[in-house]
Motif scaffolding. Structure first.
Motif, mmCIF file in Angstrom:
data_model
loop_
_atom_site.group_PDB
_atom_site.id
_atom_site.type_symbol
_atom_site.label_atom_id
_atom_site.label_comp_id
_atom_site.label_asym_id
_atom_site.label_seq_id
_atom_site.Cartn_x
_atom_site.Cartn_y
_atom_site.Cartn_z
ATOM 1 N N PRO A 93 -1.905 1.312 -9.075
ATOM 2 C CA PRO A 93 -0.760 0.201 -8.911
ATOM 3 C C PRO A 93 -0.612 -0.673 -8.019
ATOM 4 C CG PRO A 93 -0.206 2.554 -9.474
ATOM 5 C CD PRO A 93 -1.576 2.773 -8.834
ATOM 6 N N VAL A 94 -0.206 -1.723 -8.544
ATOM 7 C CA VAL A 94 -0.153 -3.093 -7.564
ATOM 8 C C VAL A 94 1.241 -3.725 -7.861
ATOM 9 C CG1 VAL A 94 -2.551 -3.342 -7.364
ATOM 10 C CG2 VAL A 94 -1.305 -4.813 -9.216
ATOM 11 N N ARG A 95 1.674 -4.470 -6.851
ATOM 12 C CA ARG A 95 2.670 -5.368 -6.827
ATOM 13 C C ARG A 95 2.494 -6.879 -6.675
ATOM 14 N NH1 ARG A 95 6.511 -5.839 -3.396
ATOM 15 N NH2 ARG A 95 5.607 -4.716 -1.415
ATOM 16 N N ASP A 111 1.909 -1.776 -16.922
ATOM 17 C CA ASP A 111 2.517 -2.129 -15.543
ATOM 18 C C ASP A 111 1.334 -2.750 -14.657
ATOM 19 O OD1 ASP A 111 5.112 -1.426 -15.875
ATOM 20 O OD2 ASP A 111 4.860 0.455 -14.977
ATOM 21 N N PRO A 112 1.421 -3.707 -13.853
ATOM 22 C CA PRO A 112 0.178 -4.361 -13.147
ATOM 23 C C PRO A 112 -0.532 -3.247 -12.348
ATOM 24 C CG PRO A 112 2.228 -5.826 -12.967
ATOM 25 C CD PRO A 112 2.579 -4.619 -13.430
ATOM 26 N N LYS A 113 -1.956 -3.322 -12.487
ATOM 27 C CA LYS A 113 -2.587 -2.206 -11.741
ATOM 28 C C LYS A 113 -4.104 -2.960 -11.542
ATOM 29 C CE LYS A 113 -3.894 0.226 -15.932
ATOM 30 N NZ LYS A 113 -3.892 1.619 -16.574
ATOM 31 N N GLY A 127 -7.369 -12.740 -9.712
ATOM 32 C CA GLY A 127 -7.708 -14.052 -9.330
ATOM 33 C C GLY A 127 -6.931 -14.068 -7.710
ATOM 34 N N TRP A 128 -6.286 -13.386 -7.379
ATOM 35 C CA TRP A 128 -5.338 -13.384 -6.136
ATOM 36 C C TRP A 128 -5.856 -12.868 -4.899
ATOM 37 C CZ3 TRP A 128 -1.396 -16.419 -8.024
ATOM 38 C CH2 TRP A 128 -1.133 -16.500 -9.221
ATOM 39 N N VAL A 129 -5.197 -12.966 -3.856
ATOM 40 C CA VAL A 129 -5.256 -12.496 -2.561
ATOM 41 C C VAL A 129 -4.429 -11.270 -2.553
ATOM 42 C CG1 VAL A 129 -4.726 -12.864 0.013
ATOM 43 C CG2 VAL A 129 -6.068 -14.555 -1.434
ATOM 44 N N VAL A 130 -5.013 -10.176 -2.060
ATOM 45 C CA VAL A 130 -4.296 -8.799 -2.361
ATOM 46 C C VAL A 130 -4.196 -8.261 -0.806
ATOM 47 C CG1 VAL A 130 -4.301 -6.656 -3.305
ATOM 48 C CG2 VAL A 130 -5.447 -8.374 -4.527
ATOM 49 N N GLU A 131 -2.924 -8.039 -0.364
ATOM 50 C CA GLU A 131 -2.832 -7.540 0.998
ATOM 51 C C GLU A 131 -2.512 -5.856 0.775
ATOM 52 O OE1 GLU A 131 -0.035 -8.553 4.977
ATOM 53 O OE2 GLU A 131 0.733 -9.043 2.832
ATOM 54 N N LYS A 177 -0.376 -8.372 -4.287
ATOM 55 C CA LYS A 177 -1.043 -9.585 -4.620
ATOM 56 C C LYS A 177 0.107 -10.880 -4.244
ATOM 57 C CE LYS A 177 -3.638 -7.747 -8.066
ATOM 58 N NZ LYS A 177 -4.575 -7.635 -9.260
ATOM 59 N N ARG A 178 -0.530 -11.714 -3.056
ATOM 60 C CA ARG A 178 0.316 -12.664 -2.662
ATOM 61 C C ARG A 178 0.127 -13.858 -3.258
ATOM 62 N NH1 ARG A 178 4.071 -9.890 0.188
ATOM 63 N NH2 ARG A 178 3.304 -8.486 1.381
#
Length: 638
Positions: free
Chosen positions: A209-211, A228-230, A304-308, A320-321
């Motif tokens: 799971p991610v935000r 949900d996003p994951k 396609g995002w940068v993930v912290e 995901k920023r």
């Protein structure tokens, strides 16, 4: 860079239809070959005898480093080679650490050399195809190592191959992607490193799971997909923040989606990102509707995002920023200037761009408020001009071409469609922009351009550009938040036996620069990613270069020496150091993958190209982290 099987690399296929100028257009009219480098012709060269050897420092600041005396490179270069081994200089040793399939903790599922581990096993093991990484120190001799797992080899991951695809196989592949965080410790007596059990040890996979945070929320209409996003996928290079978090970057995420539905056709934006019905080598859509473009179309926009990731909070969700834009992020190099955070990121595909995010206000103030500095700021894209200057163009809704009258809805729309926004403002096309490194001494910025189709004249690097090159620029006033810069080609990669404009000696000959980074002493480390479709082939001009490698460079003298040669079929990637500079960590990715020079592995013979690192007659090649140390315990590179 993702490579599933030998053939055309997805990064080499341009999907940029804009009429924006290519970097080769600029080089072809404004650069000349001098002393093994391409140096700017217009007001950029020194005027005395030194001009024949080295380009001048970019204007706008004082030279960043005093004379080194003996120089930074104190080791004897290793020769180019084709051995199925990791080769390091005399006086150095190489230790294999945490290969693919290593259990996260001592009680975890053991690696099965016939690839019969289940998806559940893989979720508790080190992932596949190690890439970017960073060591977060806990003490002088211990730390948390965070590392990416870019992709999977579809023939090596399963005991019976992937001819028949099942949901279990998709789940195992998802579990082999993502990020691992493990505690490692150095034995003070032997100097060897080992993985140890720790509550910090964790896996982030394609199913975690991610935000979402920043201008684009998970509830945005373009991100509304089933469930949900994951997950995070195709995690290539990485970064780390001053506040102690890890950044992982989603590169060729488009290759995971496809459909058998003949009525599905890609939109203009999907085409711009290379999304296609038959664009996936994985075929996950055959067993999992999550990846079927016709049945779950918006899922692709969640990537396609940068993930912290916070390595010190193992129960926290990756974030995901979105303020950093959506494209094929090769990496995210973080620096700071005047208290503000700056993040550089290349979009790794032929004809794409390099970007810079500049934070709003002091990052420490955001942290004190409990908010992320990566959610507040402006994303820019670079434009390189003919006279050796350049500017950063803002990607801000309502400014320039990014207005409602031109079809833009809001800032979220700009960030979801980052490539199209960069097209609209007139960014400069590049030959596959990869990793970025910022010199800690003077804040110069270095960008690797692996290769590309090329578009230039005789004075430019090449048309086509099979070997790549490295750009360097100095931001105005040495301030990385500045919006203008002076630039040059720092080194032209290649083999002078095939390209006379290349002036590299035998100890420095290389192609396809990819990973790049500095150590604390100011050495610039360069890693190569020669495609397996070219590696060691005379027909491609790569027979003298040998296997992929790691090189060290003195940025002031421009001297380059080969430091390490990788096993057959492998790429060298990932770069981090122990705090005392006495241990260098690099990753060996995809050893043993198909290459015309050595053969093609099969389900029955996965060792046809390489058997590194286990050399087990019944096993298979495995990606792994390699720790390089000096036998006398000294600092690396001296």
């Amino acid at each position: 860079m993702t490579r599933v099987n030998v053939g055309v690399d997805p990064d080499d296929i341009a999907s940029n239809p804009s009429a924006n100028r290519h970097i080769q257009d600029v080089l072809s009219r404004r650069a000349i070959i001098k002393g093994g480098t391409v140096a700017a012709a217009a007001g950029f060269l020194t005027t005395g005898p030194a001009a024949s050897a080295v380009a001048a420092e970019p204007r706008g600041r004082k030279p960043g480093r005093p004379d080194h005396g003996k120089g930074l490179l104190g080791f004897k270069a290793v020769p180019a080679g084709t051995a199925d081994a990791v080769v390091v200089p005399e006086g150095y040793s190489a230790q294999v650490l945490i290969p693919w399939g290593t259990p996260l903790n001592s009680h975890g599922p053991r690696w099965k050399k016939d690839a019969s581990n289940s998806a559940a096993d893989q979720a508790r093991q080190i992932g596949s195809n190690h890439d970017g990484m960073h060591l977060f120190p806990l003490t002088r001799d211990a730390g948390l190592l965070a590392l990416n797992h870019e992709y999977v080899d579809t023939r090596g991951l399963y005991a019976d191959g992937d001819e028949v695809l099942t949901k279990e196989k998709v789940d195992k592949a998802l579990a082999a992607h993502g990020v691992s965080v493990v505690k490692i410790r150095r034995d003070r007596a032997s100097g060897a490193w080992e993985q140890v059990d720790s509550p910090f040890n964790r896996r982030v996979t394609g199913s975690t799971p991610v935000r979402f945070s920043g201008p684009v929320s998970a509830a945005h209409p373009e991100l509304r997909a089933a469930g949900d996003p994951k997950g995070t996928l195709n995690n290539c290079s990485s970064g780390h923040t001053p506040w102690g978090t890890y950044i992982t970057c989603e590169e060729n995420w488009n290759t995971y989606f496809g459909t058998e539905d003949a009525s599905w056709t890609p939109s203009a934006e999907e085409k711009r990102y290379g999304v296609a019905a038959a664009g996936t080598p994985y075929r996950w859509h055959e067993a999992d509707e999550r990846f079927d473009l016709a049945k779950n179309r918006k899922e692709v926009n969640r990537f396609g995002w940068v993930v912290e990731i916070d390595p010190f909070a193992p129960r926290s969700a990756p974030v995901k920023r979105t303020a950093l834009g959506r494209f094929k992020h090769e990496g995210a190099t973080v620096t700071e200037s005047k208290g503000r955070v700056v993040v550089y990121s290349g979009d790794d595909q032929d004809g794409e761009y390099v970007y810079k995010f500049v934070g709003q206000g002091r990052w420490r103030d955001w942290i004190r408020r409990g908010r992320s500095p990566l959610d507040h700021g402006t994303l820019y894209v670079a434009k390189f001009d003919d006279d050796g200057s350049g500017v950063w163009l803002p990607l801000v809704f309502g400014q320039g071409a990014l207005t409602e009258a031109n079809g833009w809805k809001d800032q979220a729309d700009v960030l979801i469609r980052t490539r199209t926004a960069a097209d609209a403002v007139g960014a400069t096309k590049l030959d596959r922009p990869e990793w970025v490194a910022v010199d800690p001494k003077n804040k110069d910025v270095f960008l690797t351009l692996t290769n590309g189709s090329g578009n230039g004249g005789k004075a430019g690097p090449r048309k086509p550009n099979p070997y790549g090159h490295i750009l360097r620029w100095a931001e105005k006033g040495g301030d990385n938040t500045a919006l203008s810069f002076k630039w040059e080609v720092f080194v032209l990669s290649g083999d002078p036996a095939y390209d006379k404009t290349v002036k590299l000696g035998p100890e420095a000959v290389h192609g396809s620069p990819d990973g790049i980074g500095f150590d604390a002493d100011g050495r610039l480390w360069i890693q190569t990613d020669i495609s397996n479709s070219s590696q060691n082939l005379a027909s491609k001009g790569y027979d003298n270069i040998g296997n992929n490698m790691l090189l060290a460079c003195d940025p002031e003298t421009r001297e380059i020496r080969r430091f390490l040669v990788a096993p057959r079929g492998a790429e060298v990637t990932g770069l981090t150091f122990a705090p005392d500079g006495r241990s260098l960590f690099v990753n060996v990715q995809h050893p043993g993958e198909s290459t015309p020079a050595w053969g093609e592995p099969t389900v029955d013979d996965p060792r046809a190209v390489s058997n590194w690192p286990d050399f087990d007659p019944a096993g298979r090649p495995r990606s792994a982290t390699v720790v390089i140390t000096r036998k006398d315990g000294g600092r690396i590179g001296t």
